[in-house]
Enzyme design. Structure first.
Site, short mmCIF file in Angstrom:
data_model
loop_
_atom_site.label_atom_id
_atom_site.label_comp_id
_atom_site.label_asym_id
_atom_site.label_seq_id
_atom_site.Cartn_x
_atom_site.Cartn_y
_atom_site.Cartn_z
N SER A 176 0.82 -0.89 0.09
CA SER A 176 0.16 -0.17 -0.21
C SER A 176 0.59 0.88 -0.18
CB SER A 176 -0.72 0.36 1.66
OG SER A 176 -0.70 0.32 2.90
N THR A 230 -0.18 1.54 5.17
CA THR A 230 0.17 3.12 4.98
C THR A 230 1.18 4.03 5.94
OG1 THR A 230 -1.43 3.78 3.60
CG2 THR A 230 -0.59 5.51 5.06
N THR A 268 1.89 6.93 0.69
CA THR A 268 0.77 6.19 0.37
C THR A 268 0.30 5.76 -1.33
OG1 THR A 268 -1.81 4.88 0.44
CG2 THR A 268 -1.24 6.87 0.73
N ARG A 322 -8.70 9.66 -7.34
CA ARG A 322 -9.34 9.58 -5.91
C ARG A 322 -7.89 10.37 -5.01
NH1 ARG A 322 -7.30 7.47 -0.85
NH2 ARG A 322 -9.63 7.08 0.78
N VAL A 323 -8.19 11.00 -4.09
CA VAL A 323 -6.38 11.40 -3.16
C VAL A 323 -7.30 11.04 -1.83
CG1 VAL A 323 -5.22 13.42 -2.65
CG2 VAL A 323 -5.83 12.77 -4.66
N GLY A 324 -6.66 10.44 -0.97
CA GLY A 324 -6.86 10.57 -0.03
C GLY A 324 -6.15 11.23 1.05
N ASP A 325 -6.36 11.49 2.62
CA ASP A 325 -5.88 12.26 3.38
C ASP A 325 -4.00 12.04 3.61
OD1 ASP A 325 -5.52 9.16 3.95
OD2 ASP A 325 -5.39 10.12 6.21
N THR A 349 -3.72 6.83 9.43
CA THR A 349 -3.46 6.17 8.65
C THR A 349 -5.37 5.48 8.69
OG1 THR A 349 -3.43 4.05 8.65
CG2 THR A 349 -3.17 4.22 10.48
N GLY A 350 -5.94 4.72 7.65
CA GLY A 350 -7.24 4.14 7.53
C GLY A 350 -7.60 4.63 6.54
N GLY A 401 -9.31 7.35 4.27
CA GLY A 401 -8.61 8.90 4.50
C GLY A 401 -9.96 9.55 4.54
C1 SD4 Z 1 -5.77 6.45 2.02
N1 SD4 Z 1 -5.17 7.16 4.61
O1 SD4 Z 1 -5.37 6.73 1.18
C2 SD4 Z 1 -5.21 6.05 3.53
C3 SD4 Z 1 -4.79 4.60 3.63
C4 SD4 Z 1 -4.22 4.14 4.34
O2 SD4 Z 1 -3.28 2.62 5.94
O3 SD4 Z 1 -3.55 5.17 5.48
N2 SD4 Z 1 -4.30 2.73 4.47
O4 SD4 Z 1 -7.30 6.81 2.39
#
Ligand code: SD4
Length: 333
Positions: free
Chosen positions: A92, A194, A212, A222-225, A245-246, A248
């Site tokens: 990831s 991540t 990540t 798509r863009v995460g946090d 993490t997790g 986003g």
């Molecule tokens: C996301 N926060 O792109 C990231 C993914 C992640 O452990 O943290 N995974 O949403």
């Protein structure tokens, strides 16, 4: 009994925190120091220290090498997160990361230093070390974030090589996924490696990095946090630093890491600050039982902590010449 000064201080802050004063709070005090403030000042600082999300002991080793040689937290976190970025087994982050639903690996990264300088790249393809591109955005441009083709163009113009980041394994998994094309993130399993890393160096300065390949099989674009300052990562050298993490989307909704740092500013310990931020995520996401979010935090004293929604979130901590895994408490279960 609280004295008058404490009372005035609490009034200024508008009751934002329950008890005690924190040395970093921005409230105005005209004379003297409270007992609590004196106590905080006398605290022994635990430094250097580096903490990263999940089981990234190897990343910590690379960061520790820098810190232990009197290097800066900024150099340490960059060196640290480059380890999983280059590791094809880490599914990831960077090279070997799981692709989007069109089979393309797209990367999100950001970095922040002790002066609140920051740089980020989002939706970047073909570059193995997006964190170094993010650092270059920070150091060589008047901007904070570059995205997509523009980020790639900037990277190539600055000496980065174009590479294929989709490994055989990731391609195989993606083709398997295509058979159902069902998008359903699995708590603690899917794409949760991540890396968010924060460090305190010998000089007492904080920096952080987050990188990540994002949510596996995400919609293209798509863009995460993770590349968003204040969501996936935040550093305030007067207070502390935090990484997330997790899922986003859930982190962005509450500007998660900025929230964690603000809770520390109000006097909360790193773990309490992360817990309060997780509670905020829960309150804004009725479906919280189906998603995982974890925060880690490190304050100016080298104290650290973390918290998550569901059990299973670990952090790797290197301090006092010891690199170890710490299991974080959770809101559920
Ligand atoms: C996301 N926060 O792109 C990231 C993914 C992640 O452990 O943290 N995974 O949403």
């Amino acid at each position: 009994m609280k004295n008058r000064r404490d009372f005035i201080k609490r009034s200024i802050i508008g009751g934002a925190f329950v008890s005690g004063a924190f040395p970093f709070s921005s409230c105005v005090e005209t004379s003297g120091e409270s007992e609590n403030e004196r106590g905080q000042k006398d605290k022994v600082v635990n430094k250097p220290v580096v903490i990263s999300t999940w089981n990234n002991l190897k990343a910590n080793e690379a960061a520790w090498e820098v810190l232990n040689n009197n290097g800066t937290a900024l150099d340490a976190v960059e060196a640290g997160v480059k380890i999983p970025e280059a590791d094809p087994k880490d599914r990831s982050v960077g090279y070997g990361g799981r692709p989007d639903r069109e089979g393309k690996v797209t990367l999100d990264s950001c970095i922040m230093d002790q002066h609140s300088n920051c740089g980020a790249v989002a939706f970047l393809e073909h570059i193995k070390h997006p964190i170094s591109v993010a650092r270059m955005v920070m150091e060589k441009t008047p901007h904070v974030m570059l995205a997509g083709e523009g980020a790639l163009q900037f990277a190539l113009e600055n000496g980065f090589q174009k590479e294929n980041l989709l490994t055989e394994n990731s391609e195989k998994d993606w083709k398997e996924w295509l058979k159902t094309s069902e998008y359903k993130p699995v708590i603690n399993i899917e794409n949760h490696d991540t890396i968010g890393m924060v460090a305190l160096d010998h000089h007492g300065n904080l920096s952080g990095a987050c990188t990540t390949s994002g949510a596996a099989y995400k919609i293209r674009g798509r863009v995460g946090d993770s590349p968003i300052i204040g969501a996936g990562l935040f550093v305030d050298n007067e207070v502390g630093a935090a990484a997330a993490t997790g899922l986003g989307e859930a982190v962005i909704k509450v500007a998660g890491t900025h929230l964690v740092v603000e809770f520390m500013r109000q006097g909360h310990s790193p773990e309490e600050a992360c817990k309060l931020a997780v509670e905020r995520v829960i309150s804004k996401n009725p479906n919280y039982k189906d998603l995982q979010v974890g925060f880690l935090a490190l304050n100016k004293f080298g104290e650290y902590g973390g918290y998550c929604i569901h059990p299973g979130f670990n952090c790797a901590v290197y301090e006092n010449d010891k690199n170890h895994i710490v299991k974080m408490n959770s809101a559920v279960g």
